[in-house]
Scaffold this active site. Sequence first.
Site, PDB file in Angstrom:
ATOM      1  N   ASP A 134      38.560  32.747  32.874  1.00 29.46           N
ATOM      2  CA  ASP A 134      38.568  33.186  34.268  1.00 29.46           C
ATOM      3  C   ASP A 134      37.178  32.895  34.823  1.00 29.46           C
ATOM      4  O   ASP A 134      36.212  33.583  34.503  1.00 29.46           O
ATOM      5  CB  ASP A 134      38.907  34.684  34.296  1.00 29.46           C
ATOM      6  CG  ASP A 134      38.600  35.345  35.638  1.00 29.46           C
ATOM      7  OD1 ASP A 134      38.130  34.647  36.565  1.00 29.46           O
ATOM      8  OD2 ASP A 134      38.823  36.562  35.747  1.00 29.46           O
ATOM      9  N   GLN A 158      33.698  34.354  38.619  1.00 27.72           N
ATOM     10  CA  GLN A 158      32.292  34.727  38.829  1.00 27.72           C
ATOM     11  C   GLN A 158      31.342  33.695  38.232  1.00 27.72           C
ATOM     12  O   GLN A 158      30.125  33.894  38.247  1.00 27.72           O
ATOM     13  CB  GLN A 158      31.995  36.104  38.207  1.00 27.72           C
ATOM     14  CG  GLN A 158      32.804  37.250  38.789  1.00 27.72           C
ATOM     15  CD  GLN A 158      32.476  37.539  40.248  1.00 27.72           C
ATOM     16  OE1 GLN A 158      31.483  37.059  40.800  1.00 27.72           O
ATOM     17  NE2 GLN A 158      33.322  38.317  40.890  1.00 27.72           N
ATOM     18  N   HIS A 181      38.721  41.580  34.473  1.00 28.68           N
ATOM     19  CA  HIS A 181      39.254  41.951  35.782  1.00 28.68           C
ATOM     20  C   HIS A 181      40.773  42.138  35.634  1.00 28.68           C
ATOM     21  O   HIS A 181      41.388  41.461  34.817  1.00 28.68           O
ATOM     22  CB  HIS A 181      38.937  40.801  36.742  1.00 28.68           C
ATOM     23  CG  HIS A 181      39.280  41.045  38.176  1.00 28.68           C
ATOM     24  ND1 HIS A 181      40.554  40.917  38.670  1.00 28.68           N
ATOM     25  CD2 HIS A 181      38.498  41.382  39.226  1.00 28.68           C
ATOM     26  CE1 HIS A 181      40.542  41.166  39.974  1.00 28.68           C
ATOM     27  NE2 HIS A 181      39.315  41.451  40.342  1.00 28.68           N
ATOM     28  N   LYS A 228      34.792  32.977  46.689  1.00 24.67           N
ATOM     29  CA  LYS A 228      33.583  33.505  46.050  1.00 24.67           C
ATOM     30  C   LYS A 228      32.505  32.438  45.943  1.00 24.67           C
ATOM     31  O   LYS A 228      31.463  32.650  45.321  1.00 24.67           O
ATOM     32  CB  LYS A 228      33.923  34.053  44.656  1.00 24.67           C
ATOM     33  CG  LYS A 228      34.826  35.289  44.703  1.00 24.67           C
ATOM     34  CD  LYS A 228      35.134  35.794  43.314  1.00 24.67           C
ATOM     35  CE  LYS A 228      36.300  36.762  43.253  1.00 24.67           C
ATOM     36  NZ  LYS A 228      36.013  38.098  43.787  1.00 24.67           N
ATOM     37  N   CYS A 258      38.405  46.620  40.103  1.00 18.20           N
ATOM     38  CA  CYS A 258      39.575  46.031  39.461  1.00 18.20           C
ATOM     39  C   CYS A 258      39.358  45.867  37.965  1.00 18.20           C
ATOM     40  O   CYS A 258      39.740  44.861  37.373  1.00 18.20           O
ATOM     41  CB  CYS A 258      39.943  44.680  40.068  1.00 18.20           C
ATOM     42  SG  CYS A 258      40.338  44.783  41.797  1.00 18.20           S
TER      43      CYS A 258
END
Lengths: 412, 151
Positions: free
Chosen positions: A200, A203, A123, A226, A366
């Site tokens: 990261d 997700q 991303h 999220k 993104c």
Amino acid sequence: MDKGLNESRKDFPILDQQVNGEPLVYLDNAATTQKPNQVLTAILNYYQADNANVHRGVHTLAERATDRYEAARDKVAAFINAASRKSIVYTRSTTEALNWVAASFGNLVVNEGDEIVISQLEHHSNIVPWQQVAQKRHATLKYIDLTKDGELDMASAKRQITDKTKIVSIAHAANVMGVVNPIKELAAIAHQHGAYMIADGAQAVPHMKVDVQDLDVDFYAFSGHKMLAPTGIGVLYGKQDLLEMMPPAQFGGEMIDFVHHQDASWTQLPWKFEAGTPNISGAIGLASAIDYLNQLGMANVQAYEREIVAYTLPKLLSIDGLTLYGPSDPNKHTGVMAFNLAGLHPHDVATGLDMEGVAVRAGHHCAQPLMDYLNVTATARASFYFYNTFAEADKLVEAITAVKEFFADGIS
Amino acid sequence: MGLAKLNQLYREVILDHAQHPRNRGELTNASGVVELRNPTCGDVINVAAQLKDGKIAALKFTGSGCTISQASASLMTTVLVNQPVQRARELIMAFSHLISGETISDQDDDDLGDAALVGSVAEFPARIKCAALAWHALDELLDQKGDDHHD
Ligand SMILES: Cc1ncc(COP(=O)(O)O)c(C=O)c1O
């Protein structure tokens, strides 16, 4: 019967509405999830009963607000199995967390001639901050390639990570390719070469049990919005010794130990990073979201999503002219399913699906370097969460088929 | 409702222009070229114009994009070519009002011709940017070059 995992749909009144005259099918969960009543109530209760500023003031409400804000931190620490609450720094989002690590820690450890290694599926928030560090420190930014299936190519990872590498920063779960990356293995490789491992988790944390100590990551970032919490609250996890050596990214109230006329000293972890009045209600909302997810059980959330993927993916693949990005093996694919229809632009597809009540994202997500790598300008993306039903998966497939037919008639 | 509403947006004229874009390609002797991107999807449009005697003598575009952005660009080139720069800018403004759901004068509507059909995008707010892209690019181009009186 078909009411999402553990009949969870009843907790999300927003899902019960019509859009363009059709029942809403919300499949844009990778962008942001909906918020259950429990989280909304926790925030309302906080403002109705306990609202005050934290860490300043001796009155009772200030004490209560501080207690709740800090109890939320303990909850976050336990949720990702951090060794200490001092390792949990509140941020605005994943983006802010990664920016802080890049600007404050990256600029500290990366020197001229060093390397920063990321991957082709990142991303923008895990690309652009590292480009900045690389430019400023005259370092090289390197990319790990993907396999034909869209998975991280571990042979490429072993080639790209060298003794010159100072930082390896990779998405734990991908926001387009729908894969989960082997962070633990990557961390081991990074550490062998004396590099720091950053993941990261935007997700990943909403969809699976994450254990930062088991992964042995040095830093880990994720966003509340999220995972059922409100927007504006995120988390940066860091190993304590690394957070100790990392300078704050912002300065002001709350984070100081003592301020003199010409300089100041910082207070201890984790507050040294939290300058100014923080997002107190956001932290409380995040704690409530974690309670909700714990009640469902992350193993159950993951198992349910796997089932819905196993059900949906083959149906998508059987649509003539549909290209799915990422592995076609449902066992290797998360609930994030990016696709294109031959001859159709994803914007047109998404507008068509919206007319059928189906909310998907269309665009570059993104991830423009990835779009280049895949040689597309954009894709459509359906992303599921535990409150989505199998009937909604059917509706997605039907709507895609209808949109295809609409344009076949209209265009030919 | 479902897909029926899509017919309002994807009218025959629009599909035709998307499928068979007019004035697509490079323009030799262009007075100016402006490239604009749609940041949400990465689509790119290049608009090139040749200005002569205060008029748009030639107008072409390149780039890739969705049905709406391609059709809108194609329609724009057919409608604005040969217009005086001043009038073209007025029509760009009128188009911009139209796709935002505002009413425009009958004269502007007439002069926009088939391009006025893109106005139904006002019902699909997420797509207004797609429709506007080429027109914004030309507006910028005219802003930069429209006052040069080089013949
Ligand atoms: C993999 C990944 N990383 C980072 C982000 C950025 O998250 P946020 O916008 O909450 O900072 C996202 C969200 O779009 C994401 O999917």
